[in-house]
Design a protein around this motif. Sequence first.
Motif, PDB file in Angstrom:
ATOM      1  N   THR A 184     -19.028  49.602  -5.348  1.00 39.43           N
ATOM      2  CA  THR A 184     -20.329  48.970  -5.115  1.00 39.43           C
ATOM      3  C   THR A 184     -20.089  47.474  -5.100  1.00 39.43           C
ATOM      4  O   THR A 184     -19.633  46.895  -6.091  1.00 39.43           O
ATOM      5  CB  THR A 184     -21.323  49.356  -6.220  1.00 39.43           C
ATOM      6  OG1 THR A 184     -21.436  50.787  -6.230  1.00 39.43           O
ATOM      7  CG2 THR A 184     -22.682  48.745  -5.969  1.00 39.43           C
ATOM      8  N   ILE A 185     -20.371  46.847  -3.965  1.00 41.26           N
ATOM      9  CA  ILE A 185     -19.983  45.454  -3.747  1.00 41.26           C
ATOM     10  C   ILE A 185     -21.199  44.583  -3.474  1.00 41.26           C
ATOM     11  O   ILE A 185     -21.726  44.563  -2.356  1.00 41.26           O
ATOM     12  CB  ILE A 185     -19.000  45.347  -2.562  1.00 41.26           C
ATOM     13  CG1 ILE A 185     -17.795  46.281  -2.776  1.00 41.26           C
ATOM     14  CG2 ILE A 185     -18.567  43.904  -2.354  1.00 41.26           C
ATOM     15  CD1 ILE A 185     -16.917  46.406  -1.562  1.00 41.26           C
ATOM     16  N   PRO A 186     -21.664  43.832  -4.472  1.00 43.46           N
ATOM     17  CA  PRO A 186     -22.657  42.793  -4.180  1.00 43.46           C
ATOM     18  C   PRO A 186     -21.925  41.616  -3.537  1.00 43.46           C
ATOM     19  O   PRO A 186     -20.784  41.322  -3.887  1.00 43.46           O
ATOM     20  CB  PRO A 186     -23.217  42.426  -5.559  1.00 43.46           C
ATOM     21  CG  PRO A 186     -22.181  42.859  -6.527  1.00 43.46           C
ATOM     22  CD  PRO A 186     -21.366  43.940  -5.892  1.00 43.46           C
ATOM     23  N   HIS A 187     -22.564  40.979  -2.558  1.00 42.42           N
ATOM     24  CA  HIS A 187     -21.896  39.864  -1.867  1.00 42.42           C
ATOM     25  C   HIS A 187     -22.896  38.761  -1.539  1.00 42.42           C
ATOM     26  O   HIS A 187     -24.100  38.997  -1.482  1.00 42.42           O
ATOM     27  CB  HIS A 187     -21.183  40.365  -0.604  1.00 42.42           C
ATOM     28  CG  HIS A 187     -22.122  40.954   0.404  1.00 42.42           C
ATOM     29  ND1 HIS A 187     -22.833  40.185   1.280  1.00 42.42           N
ATOM     30  CD2 HIS A 187     -22.484  42.233   0.639  1.00 42.42           C
ATOM     31  CE1 HIS A 187     -23.587  40.964   2.039  1.00 42.42           C
ATOM     32  NE2 HIS A 187     -23.400  42.212   1.672  1.00 42.42           N
ATOM     33  N   PRO A 188     -22.397  37.551  -1.283  1.00 44.59           N
ATOM     34  CA  PRO A 188     -23.267  36.395  -1.041  1.00 44.59           C
ATOM     35  C   PRO A 188     -23.538  36.097   0.429  1.00 44.59           C
ATOM     36  O   PRO A 188     -24.050  35.023   0.755  1.00 44.59           O
ATOM     37  CB  PRO A 188     -22.464  35.245  -1.663  1.00 44.59           C
ATOM     38  CG  PRO A 188     -21.045  35.623  -1.368  1.00 44.59           C
ATOM     39  CD  PRO A 188     -21.012  37.131  -1.523  1.00 44.59           C
ATOM     40  N   LEU A 189     -23.237  37.013   1.354  1.00 48.49           N
ATOM     41  CA  LEU A 189     -23.354  36.700   2.778  1.00 48.49           C
ATOM     42  C   LEU A 189     -24.798  36.520   3.243  1.00 48.49           C
ATOM     43  O   LEU A 189     -25.055  35.842   4.228  1.00 48.49           O
ATOM     44  CB  LEU A 189     -22.660  37.775   3.617  1.00 48.49           C
ATOM     45  CG  LEU A 189     -21.150  37.898   3.423  1.00 48.49           C
ATOM     46  CD1 LEU A 189     -20.601  39.061   4.224  1.00 48.49           C
ATOM     47  CD2 LEU A 189     -20.455  36.605   3.789  1.00 48.49           C
ATOM     48  N   GLY A 190     -25.739  37.180   2.562  1.00 40.31           N
ATOM     49  CA  GLY A 190     -27.136  37.055   2.973  1.00 40.31           C
ATOM     50  C   GLY A 190     -27.474  37.834   4.227  1.00 40.31           C
ATOM     51  O   GLY A 190     -28.498  37.618   4.860  1.00 40.31           O
ATOM     52  N   ARG A 191     -26.610  38.752   4.629  1.00 40.26           N
ATOM     53  CA  ARG A 191     -26.809  39.608   5.816  1.00 40.26           C
ATOM     54  C   ARG A 191     -25.940  40.836   5.656  1.00 40.26           C
ATOM     55  O   ARG A 191     -25.009  40.854   4.846  1.00 40.26           O
ATOM     56  CB  ARG A 191     -26.440  38.865   7.092  1.00 40.26           C
ATOM     57  CG  ARG A 191     -24.993  38.413   7.101  1.00 40.26           C
ATOM     58  CD  ARG A 191     -24.595  37.697   8.382  1.00 40.26           C
ATOM     59  NE  ARG A 191     -23.314  37.068   8.247  1.00 40.26           N
ATOM     60  CZ  ARG A 191     -22.141  37.704   8.294  1.00 40.26           C
ATOM     61  NH1 ARG A 191     -22.102  39.009   8.482  1.00 40.26           N
ATOM     62  NH2 ARG A 191     -21.010  37.050   8.145  1.00 40.26           N
ATOM     63  N   ARG A 192     -26.232  41.852   6.413  1.00 33.64           N
ATOM     64  CA  ARG A 192     -25.376  43.039   6.411  1.00 33.64           C
ATOM     65  C   ARG A 192     -24.112  42.695   7.194  1.00 33.64           C
ATOM     66  O   ARG A 192     -24.194  42.297   8.354  1.00 33.64           O
ATOM     67  CB  ARG A 192     -26.106  44.217   7.044  1.00 33.64           C
ATOM     68  CG  ARG A 192     -27.216  44.765   6.175  1.00 33.64           C
ATOM     69  CD  ARG A 192     -27.925  45.936   6.869  1.00 33.64           C
ATOM     70  NE  ARG A 192     -28.794  46.640   5.967  1.00 33.64           N
ATOM     71  CZ  ARG A 192     -30.082  46.354   5.792  1.00 33.64           C
ATOM     72  NH1 ARG A 192     -30.640  45.358   6.460  1.00 33.64           N
ATOM     73  NH2 ARG A 192     -30.815  47.058   4.946  1.00 33.64           N
ATOM     74  N   PRO A 193     -22.933  42.816   6.586  1.00 28.89           N
ATOM     75  CA  PRO A 193     -21.716  42.452   7.313  1.00 28.89           C
ATOM     76  C   PRO A 193     -21.484  43.372   8.510  1.00 28.89           C
ATOM     77  O   PRO A 193     -21.675  44.591   8.421  1.00 28.89           O
ATOM     78  CB  PRO A 193     -20.603  42.615   6.285  1.00 28.89           C
ATOM     79  CG  PRO A 193     -21.198  43.258   5.095  1.00 28.89           C
ATOM     80  CD  PRO A 193     -22.679  43.246   5.230  1.00 28.89           C
ATOM     81  N   ALA A 194     -21.093  42.777   9.628  1.00 28.36           N
ATOM     82  CA  ALA A 194     -20.824  43.562  10.835  1.00 28.36           C
ATOM     83  C   ALA A 194     -19.526  44.346  10.695  1.00 28.36           C
ATOM     84  O   ALA A 194     -19.412  45.457  11.201  1.00 28.36           O
ATOM     85  CB  ALA A 194     -20.738  42.627  12.040  1.00 28.36           C
ATOM     86  N   ALA A 195     -18.558  43.780   9.996  1.00 22.51           N
ATOM     87  CA  ALA A 195     -17.263  44.434   9.852  1.00 22.51           C
ATOM     88  C   ALA A 195     -16.890  44.526   8.378  1.00 22.51           C
ATOM     89  O   ALA A 195     -17.092  43.584   7.619  1.00 22.51           O
ATOM     90  CB  ALA A 195     -16.187  43.654  10.606  1.00 22.51           C
ATOM     91  N   VAL A 196     -16.363  45.681   8.010  1.00 20.08           N
ATOM     92  CA  VAL A 196     -15.853  45.894   6.657  1.00 20.08           C
ATOM     93  C   VAL A 196     -14.494  46.567   6.796  1.00 20.08           C
ATOM     94  O   VAL A 196     -14.397  47.668   7.339  1.00 20.08           O
ATOM     95  CB  VAL A 196     -16.797  46.764   5.803  1.00 20.08           C
ATOM     96  CG1 VAL A 196     -16.191  47.010   4.421  1.00 20.08           C
ATOM     97  CG2 VAL A 196     -18.169  46.109   5.672  1.00 20.08           C
ATOM     98  N   ALA A 197     -13.437  45.894   6.348  1.00 17.25           N
ATOM     99  CA  ALA A 197     -12.087  46.455   6.391  1.00 17.25           C
ATOM    100  C   ALA A 197     -11.672  46.768   4.957  1.00 17.25           C
ATOM    101  O   ALA A 197     -11.805  45.932   4.069  1.00 17.25           O
ATOM    102  CB  ALA A 197     -11.121  45.465   7.029  1.00 17.25           C
TER     103      ALA A 197
END
Length: 114
Positions: free
Chosen positions: A65-78
């Motif tokens: 479970t990854i909270p992140h600071p991007l402020g958007r749904r990431p287009a790519a997740v590797a």
Amino acid sequence: MSSPDTTPALAAEQDCGISLTIEQHDHVVELDLAVPGIQGPPGPPGPGGGGYHTHVQTTPALVWTIPHPLGRRPAAVAVEDLDGFEIDALVERPTEHLVIIMLGAATAGRAHLS
């Protein structure tokens, strides 16, 4: 090049475009071309973009479970293991600030979000 059976016709339409009609035998082709007019005002600024976030999962787990600071749904997740090998995973993006990664076996590694 036009043959005796071809009759092209051009017509300007109020400085907004050009219509081209070509008749040949029993076929009629009509083409409307837009011509740029006066440019309107600029639109509002778009959403913030760019940026990336790397999550390091030090404890092996089936679900990250990854909270992140991007402020958007990431287009790519590797997703990769700690040795840098790519891992197949099911990735969900339930909110603009959260990514959930589901793996087939408990694994430690990294997730690169962009």
